[in-house]
Design a protein around this motif. Structure first.
Motif, PDB file in Angstrom:
ATOM      1  N   LYS A  30       0.830  -1.205   0.000  1.00  0.00           N
ATOM      2  CA  LYS A  30       0.000   0.000   0.000  1.00  0.00           C
ATOM      3  C   LYS A  30       0.866   1.257   0.000  1.00  0.00           C
ATOM      4  CE  LYS A  30      -3.917  -2.166   2.277  1.00  0.00           C
ATOM      5  NZ  LYS A  30      -4.691  -2.287   3.506  1.00  0.00           N
ATOM      6  N   GLU A  31       1.948   1.226   0.749  1.00  0.00           N
ATOM      7  CA  GLU A  31       2.863   2.368   0.819  1.00  0.00           C
ATOM      8  C   GLU A  31       3.499   2.636  -0.549  1.00  0.00           C
ATOM      9  OE1 GLU A  31       7.168   2.973   2.811  1.00  0.00           O
ATOM     10  OE2 GLU A  31       5.598   2.258   4.172  1.00  0.00           O
ATOM     11  N   LEU A  32       3.908   1.576  -1.233  1.00  0.00           N
ATOM     12  CA  LEU A  32       4.516   1.727  -2.557  1.00  0.00           C
ATOM     13  C   LEU A  32       3.504   2.235  -3.571  1.00  0.00           C
ATOM     14  CD1 LEU A  32       6.745  -1.468  -2.696  1.00  0.00           C
ATOM     15  CD2 LEU A  32       7.503   0.892  -2.462  1.00  0.00           C
ATOM     16  N   GLU A  33       2.276   1.759  -3.495  1.00  0.00           N
ATOM     17  CA  GLU A  33       1.235   2.237  -4.403  1.00  0.00           C
ATOM     18  C   GLU A  33       0.960   3.723  -4.173  1.00  0.00           C
ATOM     19  OE1 GLU A  33      -2.013  -0.424  -3.596  1.00  0.00           O
ATOM     20  OE2 GLU A  33      -1.279  -1.921  -5.023  1.00  0.00           O
ATOM     21  N   LYS A  34       0.939   4.124  -2.915  1.00  0.00           N
ATOM     22  CA  LYS A  34       0.712   5.528  -2.582  1.00  0.00           C
ATOM     23  C   LYS A  34       1.864   6.397  -3.103  1.00  0.00           C
ATOM     24  CE  LYS A  34      -0.110   8.573   1.336  1.00  0.00           C
ATOM     25  NZ  LYS A  34      -0.159   8.684   2.794  1.00  0.00           N
ATOM     26  N   ALA A  35       3.087   5.912  -2.960  1.00  0.00           N
ATOM     27  CA  ALA A  35       4.254   6.645  -3.446  1.00  0.00           C
ATOM     28  C   ALA A  35       4.201   6.781  -4.964  1.00  0.00           C
ATOM     29  CB  ALA A  35       5.537   5.938  -3.021  1.00  0.00           C
ATOM     30  N   GLU A  36       3.752   5.745  -5.646  1.00  0.00           N
ATOM     31  CA  GLU A  36       3.646   5.791  -7.106  1.00  0.00           C
ATOM     32  C   GLU A  36       2.601   6.820  -7.544  1.00  0.00           C
ATOM     33  OE1 GLU A  36       4.390   4.748 -11.090  1.00  0.00           O
ATOM     34  OE2 GLU A  36       5.524   4.361  -9.261  1.00  0.00           O
ATOM     35  N   VAL A  37       1.480   6.858  -6.855  1.00  0.00           N
ATOM     36  CA  VAL A  37       0.436   7.833  -7.173  1.00  0.00           C
ATOM     37  C   VAL A  37       0.958   9.250  -6.945  1.00  0.00           C
ATOM     38  CG1 VAL A  37      -1.817   8.708  -6.420  1.00  0.00           C
ATOM     39  CG2 VAL A  37      -1.491   6.263  -6.768  1.00  0.00           C
ATOM     40  N   ARG A  39       4.080  10.233  -7.064  1.00  0.00           N
ATOM     41  CA  ARG A  39       5.090  10.512  -8.081  1.00  0.00           C
ATOM     42  C   ARG A  39       4.417  10.922  -9.397  1.00  0.00           C
ATOM     43  NH1 ARG A  39       7.144   8.350 -12.404  1.00  0.00           N
ATOM     44  NH2 ARG A  39       5.919   6.449 -12.223  1.00  0.00           N
ATOM     45  N   ILE A  40       3.374  10.213  -9.768  1.00  0.00           N
ATOM     46  CA  ILE A  40       2.656  10.526 -11.002  1.00  0.00           C
ATOM     47  C   ILE A  40       2.024  11.913 -10.904  1.00  0.00           C
ATOM     48  CG2 ILE A  40       0.651   9.884 -12.404  1.00  0.00           C
ATOM     49  CD1 ILE A  40       1.382   6.950 -11.812  1.00  0.00           C
ATOM     50  N   GLU A  41       1.447  12.221  -9.753  1.00  0.00           N
ATOM     51  CA  GLU A  41       0.815  13.531  -9.559  1.00  0.00           C
ATOM     52  C   GLU A  41       1.853  14.655  -9.630  1.00  0.00           C
ATOM     53  OE1 GLU A  41      -2.128  16.198  -9.257  1.00  0.00           O
ATOM     54  OE2 GLU A  41      -2.401  14.037  -9.458  1.00  0.00           O
ATOM     55  N   LYS A  42       3.013  14.455  -9.006  1.00  0.00           N
ATOM     56  CA  LYS A  42       4.076  15.468  -9.058  1.00  0.00           C
ATOM     57  C   LYS A  42       4.559  15.670 -10.493  1.00  0.00           C
ATOM     58  CE  LYS A  42       5.956  15.031  -4.419  1.00  0.00           C
ATOM     59  NZ  LYS A  42       7.128  14.631  -3.608  1.00  0.00           N
ATOM     60  N   GLU A  43       4.685  14.570 -11.225  1.00  0.00           N
ATOM     61  CA  GLU A  43       5.116  14.649 -12.617  1.00  0.00           C
ATOM     62  C   GLU A  43       4.111  15.446 -13.450  1.00  0.00           C
ATOM     63  OE1 GLU A  43       5.768  11.208 -15.770  1.00  0.00           O
ATOM     64  OE2 GLU A  43       7.064  10.978 -14.020  1.00  0.00           O
ATOM     65  N   LYS A  44       2.826  15.201 -13.209  1.00  0.00           N
ATOM     66  CA  LYS A  44       1.774  15.913 -13.924  1.00  0.00           C
ATOM     67  C   LYS A  44       1.823  17.406 -13.596  1.00  0.00           C
ATOM     68  CE  LYS A  44      -2.302  13.960 -14.026  1.00  0.00           C
ATOM     69  NZ  LYS A  44      -3.672  13.538 -13.631  1.00  0.00           N
ATOM     70  N   GLN A  45       2.000  17.741 -12.321  1.00  0.00           N
ATOM     71  CA  GLN A  45       2.085  19.142 -11.912  1.00  0.00           C
ATOM     72  C   GLN A  45       3.299  19.824 -12.544  1.00  0.00           C
ATOM     73  OE1 GLN A  45      -0.075  20.980 -10.255  1.00  0.00           O
ATOM     74  NE2 GLN A  45      -1.451  19.228 -10.076  1.00  0.00           N
ATOM     75  N   LYS A  46       4.410  19.097 -12.607  1.00  0.00           N
ATOM     76  CA  LYS A  46       5.630  19.652 -13.195  1.00  0.00           C
ATOM     77  C   LYS A  46       5.416  19.957 -14.676  1.00  0.00           C
ATOM     78  CE  LYS A  46      10.499  18.592 -13.918  1.00  0.00           C
ATOM     79  NZ  LYS A  46      11.550  17.589 -13.796  1.00  0.00           N
TER      80      LYS A  46
END
Length: 84
Positions: free
Chosen positions: A39-46, A48-55
């Protein structure tokens, strides 16, 4: 023919019962730790994707902001020759 089908079905059901799953063979505490880590890894992946989108959105905004008048004029879909 029916006997063979029944035998095949019986063999399949016996195999399913004989196979142990990972959950069955692990200690419940270890299994819980693995699920928490998943669950922690899935949350980290989400995240990361959100930060990438914001960038990417921020980079696009900066590019739009820094465009010259000529670039903006060329991108416009209006026919500026009418207004000369």
């Amino acid at each position: 023919m029916k006997k063979k089908r029944k035998q095949n079905q019986n063999q399949r059901s016996n195999k399913k019962q004989d196979e142990l799953t990972l959950k069955d063979s692990l200690n419940s505490e270890i299994f819980k730790q693995l699920n928490d880590k998943k669950k922690e890894l899935e949350k980290a992946e989400v995240e990361r994707i959100e930060k990438e989108k914001q960038k990417k959105l921020e980079e696009k905004r900066i590019r739009e902001k820094n465009k010259s008048f000529e670039e903006l004029l060329n991108e416009s879909n209006m026919n500026w020759e009418k207004y000369k």
